[in-house]
Design an enzyme around this catalytic site. Structure first.
Site, short mmCIF file in Angstrom:
data_model
loop_
_atom_site.label_atom_id
_atom_site.label_comp_id
_atom_site.label_asym_id
_atom_site.label_seq_id
_atom_site.Cartn_x
_atom_site.Cartn_y
_atom_site.Cartn_z
N PHE A 77 23.54 27.42 18.12
CA PHE A 77 24.44 27.53 16.95
C PHE A 77 23.78 27.05 15.65
O PHE A 77 24.43 26.48 14.78
CB PHE A 77 25.78 26.83 17.22
CG PHE A 77 26.74 27.77 17.89
CD1 PHE A 77 26.52 28.18 19.19
CD2 PHE A 77 27.82 28.30 17.21
CE1 PHE A 77 27.34 29.10 19.79
CE2 PHE A 77 28.67 29.22 17.82
CZ PHE A 77 28.42 29.62 19.12
N ASP B 12 52.50 41.85 30.73
CA ASP B 12 52.42 41.99 29.27
C ASP B 12 53.40 43.07 28.85
O ASP B 12 53.54 44.08 29.54
CB ASP B 12 50.99 42.40 28.88
CG ASP B 12 50.70 42.11 27.43
OD1 ASP B 12 49.93 41.17 27.14
OD2 ASP B 12 51.25 42.82 26.56
N CYS C 59 38.57 33.62 16.79
CA CYS C 59 38.78 32.21 17.13
C CYS C 59 38.46 31.24 16.00
O CYS C 59 39.35 30.52 15.55
CB CYS C 59 37.95 31.87 18.36
SG CYS C 59 38.30 32.98 19.72
N ARG D 169 38.01 41.56 14.47
CA ARG D 169 38.94 40.59 13.89
C ARG D 169 38.17 39.55 13.07
O ARG D 169 37.24 38.93 13.58
CB ARG D 169 39.76 39.91 14.99
CG ARG D 169 40.82 40.82 15.56
CD ARG D 169 41.56 40.20 16.70
NE ARG D 169 40.73 40.10 17.88
CZ ARG D 169 41.11 39.51 19.03
NH1 ARG D 169 42.30 38.95 19.10
NH2 ARG D 169 40.31 39.48 20.07
N LEU E 291 35.45 30.37 26.81
CA LEU E 291 34.53 31.51 26.95
C LEU E 291 34.26 32.15 25.59
O LEU E 291 35.05 32.06 24.66
CB LEU E 291 35.09 32.55 27.93
CG LEU E 291 36.35 33.35 27.58
CD1 LEU E 291 36.10 34.48 26.62
CD2 LEU E 291 36.93 33.91 28.87
C1 UGA Z 1 34.03 30.98 20.17
C2 UGA Z 1 33.47 29.78 20.97
O1 UGA Z 1 32.06 29.86 21.00
C3 UGA Z 1 34.01 29.80 22.40
O2 UGA Z 1 33.56 28.63 23.09
C4 UGA Z 1 35.54 29.78 22.36
O3 UGA Z 1 36.10 29.86 23.65
C5 UGA Z 1 36.03 30.98 21.55
O4 UGA Z 1 35.46 30.93 20.23
C6 UGA Z 1 37.52 30.90 21.49
O5 UGA Z 1 38.05 29.97 20.90
O6 UGA Z 1 38.19 31.71 22.15
P1 UGA Z 1 33.45 33.58 20.03
O7 UGA Z 1 34.43 33.62 18.90
O8 UGA Z 1 33.52 34.61 21.08
O9 UGA Z 1 33.55 32.16 20.79
O10 UGA Z 1 32.00 33.69 19.40
P2 UGA Z 1 30.79 32.71 19.06
O11 UGA Z 1 29.64 33.10 19.89
O12 UGA Z 1 31.18 31.30 19.06
O13 UGA Z 1 30.48 33.16 17.57
C7 UGA Z 1 31.43 32.95 16.54
C8 UGA Z 1 30.84 33.38 15.21
O14 UGA Z 1 29.80 32.48 14.82
C9 UGA Z 1 30.23 34.78 15.21
O15 UGA Z 1 30.63 35.45 14.04
C10 UGA Z 1 28.74 34.53 15.19
O16 UGA Z 1 28.03 35.54 14.55
C11 UGA Z 1 28.67 33.22 14.42
N1 UGA Z 1 27.46 32.42 14.71
C12 UGA Z 1 27.30 31.85 15.93
C13 UGA Z 1 26.49 32.24 13.74
O17 UGA Z 1 26.62 32.76 12.60
N2 UGA Z 1 25.39 31.49 14.05
C14 UGA Z 1 25.21 30.91 15.26
O18 UGA Z 1 24.17 30.22 15.45
C15 UGA Z 1 26.19 31.10 16.22
#
Ligand code: UGA
Length: 430
Positions: free
Chosen positions: A245, A16, A256, A323, A144
């Protein structure tokens, strides 16, 4: 991925141009907070299995190279593939004099066509070699979650491998077979473009689930005795829907979903298809964060001179990542309307200081944050917030007004204790 590969005995070199990051890794320190990452980095550097360098030429000796650079959004939502192109260029240059056949794996989230039309030709151009013969390319999207990164790397639900060359797919599958031992999940072998689109479709579907339940939450908020938590439980037991979810709240953020949905929307429109549903999912989410200030306004009248406590700043628990966190528009809106904001997050205070500067006050802990405030908005459901008793809110705050943005608290218990509780998806008191 790097530390997990190192743990499994592979020799891993992280390349990097960010020297601060290299120095941190070289000292055996994790560059950001992620459960267990610290120990993994420490042991991987101590055993010498993981090293980090800004020198891309060291890539020339690798058998396998992952492109895992960022793919940020541009102003119009389109994806910026500049770092992917740069990485492919460096790989190409490093391979000019290489004798071995390198497998280049695109882990970054990229639009359909990127592996075939950008990565492969760039490496060919820079290396003077022939893709498929001297090196090969696979698309291998990452699924992930932050906060569960190591767990998800060790135990993924499935592995997607896209390529234009069956031998490259087989080679990557063999590596994962060794990596996962007896636990190799289902491997989907497909085209580059399908692999690239699966990644977007996956995130778009998850975001849709959340925006869907948030829409139902909006309906429940108008119906006495209704509660979205109960509705989510009821529909989640349907095998075809599933319980995950379906947590209603202030909406999704992070590095993401926002960028990937914007990129998918932009890409679809340029490809001549208008995905109305994706647009609605994004719009629903944008409005969802506004509910925090709407609820607070209903309870307080005006924000002018009011002290507001924000519990939780990171985009979700178990990360220090801010972010596209919903805390940012919420705090900005409160500040714009004259509120005196104080905030606490178990991990994200350093990053918060960088974003909000001296516009807000930074508390020493959750209880300090509540002190003499007129309203508390719970934005991120860190486990430690769950244990704060209603009597503590009542005792610490100037006015016991609590906005539960993540459905952490028991409304009956809180209201019994004299708290004016407003919560996402909770119907009005009859
Ligand atoms: C998400 C995906 O879940 C991963 O599979 C993917 O690899 C990743 O994006 C990526 O593209 O790199 P992440 O952003 O770490 O992962 O977090 P999540 O657990 O998916 O949550 C995303 C958002 O949704 C958070 O702000 C969380 O608070 C919100 N959320 C999630 C809700 O408001 N309600 C839920 O029931 C679940």
């Amino acid at each position: 991925m790097a530390v997990c590969l190192a743990k499994h005995g592979y020799e891993v070199t992280g390349i990097d141009p960010n020297t601060a990051l290299i120095q941190k890794l070289s000292r055996g320190e994790a560059p950001f907070y992620e459960p267990n990452l610290g120990e993994y980095v420490k042991s991987a550097t101590e055993t010498g299995k993981l090293r980090a360098t800004p020198n891309y030429e060291s890539n020339s000796k690798a058998d396998l190279t992952y492109i895992a650079v960022g793919t940020p959004s541009r102003e119009d939502g389109s994806i910026d593939l500049g770092y992917v192109k740069e990485a492919a260029g460096m790989i190409g240059r490093s391979l000019r004099n290489a004798s071995q056949h390198q497998l280049v794996v695109v882990k970054s989230t990229v639009l359909p066509g990127t592996a075939r039309s950008l990565v492969k030709p760039t490496i060919e151009k820079e290396s003077g070699k022939i893709g498929g013969k001297d090196f090969s390319v696979c698309s291998n999207p990452e699924f992930l979650r932050e906060g569960r990164a190591i767990h998800d790397t060790e135990l993924p639900d499935r592995i997607i491998i896209g390529s234009d060359q069956p031998s490259a797919t087989e080679r990557l599958e063999t590596i994962y077979r060794a990596f996962h031992g007896g636990n190799l999940p289902t491997v989907i072998k497909t085209s580059f473009e399908n692999a690239e689109l699966i990644k977007y479709a996956n995130n778009a579907f998850l975001a849709t689930k959340v925006s869907f339940i948030n829409s139902i939450a909006g309906i429940a908020e108008r119906v006495p005795n209704a509660d979205v938590k109960s509705i989510a439980q009821g529909i989640g037991l349907d095998d075809r829907i599933g319980p995950k979810f379906l947590n209603a709240g202030l909406g999704w953020g992070g590095s993401c979903f926002p960028k990937d949905l914007a990129a998918l929307l932009h890409f679809s429109q340029t490809a001549g298809s208008d995905p109305e549903l994706i647009r609605a999912v994004i719009d629903t989410n944008r409005r969802q964060a506004e509910k925090a200030t709407e609820f607070a306004k209903q309870a307080l009248g005006s924000f002018e001179g009011k002290r507001i406590a924000i519990l939780g700043l990171s985009f979700k628990p178990e990360t220090d990542d801010l972010r596209d966190a919903v805390s940012i528009p919420i705090i900005n809106s409160l500040l714009k309307n004259g509120a005196d904001v104080r905030a606490w997050d178990p991990r994200a205070m350093t990053e918060a200081r960088r974003i909000f500067g001296d516009h807000i006050k930074y508390s020493a802990d959750a209880l300090d944050c509540l002190n003499q405030t007129d309203c508390c908005i719970l934005v991120t459901e860190w486990p430690e917030f769950k244990n704060i008793r209603p009597e503590t809110f009542a005792g610490k705050m100037r006015q016991p007004i609590v906005i539960d943005g993540r459905r952490v608290y028991d409304p009956v218990e809180f209201r019994k204790a004299g708290i004016r509780l407003q919560a996402i998806g909770l119907g009005p008191e009859p």
